[in-house]
Design an enzyme around this catalytic site. Structure first.
Site, short mmCIF file in Angstrom:
data_model
loop_
_atom_site.label_atom_id
_atom_site.label_comp_id
_atom_site.label_asym_id
_atom_site.label_seq_id
_atom_site.Cartn_x
_atom_site.Cartn_y
_atom_site.Cartn_z
CG ASP A 55 -1.98 0.97 1.25
OD1 ASP A 55 -1.54 2.24 1.60
OD2 ASP A 55 -3.03 0.88 1.01
CG ASN A 91 -3.05 10.19 -9.61
OD1 ASN A 91 -2.67 10.98 -10.45
ND2 ASN A 91 -4.20 9.39 -10.11
CB THR A 92 -0.62 7.36 -4.23
OG1 THR A 92 -1.88 7.76 -4.15
CG2 THR A 92 0.30 7.42 -2.87
CB ALA A 93 2.59 4.24 -7.20
CB CYS A 204 -7.19 8.72 -6.40
SG CYS A 204 -7.14 6.93 -5.76
#
Lengths: 249, 249
Positions: A55, A91-93, A204
């Site tokens: 995560d 996006n977060t990655a 996201c």
């Protein structure tokens, strides 16, 4: 091209699985964005859909294993499989983009940069963009840094609302695309508009599964759609890959 | 597992792109069939979506390049990428299954065999199955041979109607999912029922994009859904891979 397939188009490598439905959404949008008069006009895509990647938001909060090593290995695998450039519909990655770039010789096209470039192009007179994003994406400042370079201002939720959005995003990841979930996402979008956003970015990849342009009182810009459209243009060599996408020189 | 990801589940390799929307449909059904309480419970999947594979029906009619060599190279690439077993969401391409099997050491799970096994299981008292399939799939006798082993009888369209279905399938491949297309597909299904079919198999992966169970006066069995469900069971080791899937001994 890999496997001897003669083709003028570039092969796209997709770091996927974050979550799996977001990867399906990206690939569907890539297909829809491709001009094709027959099946063979479509683009070749290698997808490594690996939902077992740790995560991202938990790792960025210091609470779990970093996904960087796995992402770097996946990127190298996609390059070996024949990908000419890489993208990652999460996006977060992108907080782990340096590790990915360090692992490959092929360009990496940033979803964040492409989405911000689309904002700049589509909304030249909108100074404030609302972010429907994960906690990790907000805390890593991915969009905020890109917007700062463009002289734009990000609008984010309060920490308490951001936590509620996070819980909603985890529900979407598990396939809850119900009208209750859609309404809840719309409420978060309107909160950003109330806080001054001229437009809202689905920042996201779970967001566009339950929120579309037209659902809010201001425009919604879907980062997934814009990444897909840009990938088609790069793969068909309608325009060169962005200079910033080159990983090693 | 590939790239050092610790996991008890098997990695699935997908020979895709025939057409690209059918690959999206298969992967969506695989995700929907996976029991998951968090993102990380989903299966890792390597997809080589290569729409540039030569047309299968044309090759089987002796009018074009064989896709066998490209399919074999793709299969080998998926094995190198870390796939533990392979599947191919394109019924017609199973005419080239021997070339694929010869290229790899990992099992190849046949869509045709899995769909026929599902027919046998779900409809033990239905002797006659209608085939909504491509010309190439029909001419290669893929389902007919599998049904013969099960003591069942295939029902096919007349050659003229089969040609009309073929034109419709090419429209679906290009994204025409309109109500006119759906109605036309329903008409072909009813033709098979009028000709004696107890149930109709969506035996081309474009068919379930416009035809669902409940759309006809007899049941529709979607080969894509059944392949996806079986893959989940194999990947989670709920049951062993079928002995016939082993390529080399």
């Amino acid at each position: 091209m890999a496997n001897g397939t003669p083709s003028a188009s570039l092969v796209i490598g997709v770091l996927g699985g974050m979550g799996p439905r977001a990867t399906v959404d990206f690939y569907s949008k890539l297909i829809a964005a491709t001009p094709a008069e027959c099946e063979q006009d479509h683009l070749r895509v290698h997808i490594d859909s690996n939902p077992q990647i740790p995560d991202r938001s938990e790792a960025l909060a210091g609470r779990g294993e970093s996904p960087g090593t796995v992402l770097a290995a996946m990127a190298a695998g996609l390059e070996r499989a024949g990908a000419d450039f890489l993208v990652m519909p999460c996006n977060t990655a992108h907080a782990f983009e340096p590790e990915i770039r360090a692992a490959v010789n092929v360009p990496f096209v940033s979803m964040i940069e492409e989405a911000c470039a689309s904002c700049d192009h589509l909304f030249p007179n909108s100074p404030r963009f609302g972010l429907l994003a994960t906690r990790g994406c907000i805390e890593a400042g991915l969009y905020q840094k890109a917007f700062a370079r463009l002289g734009r201002t990000p609008v984010v939720l309060t920490p308490a609302d951001q936590e509620r959005l996070m819980a909603l995003l985890y529900r979407v990841k598990l396939g809850d695309l119900s009208s209750a979930t859609r309404n809840a996402m719309r409420t978060f979008g309107e909160m950003l508009i109330d806080a001054g956003a001229d437009a809202v970015i689905a920042a996201c990849t779970e967001v566009p599964l339950v929120l579309s342009d037209g659902d809010l009182t201001r425009p919604v810009l879907d980062a997934t759609t814009h990444l897909a459209r840009r990938c088609v243009r790069y793969a068909l060599r309608f325009e060169p890959l962005p200079a910033a996408s080159i990983s090693r020189t």
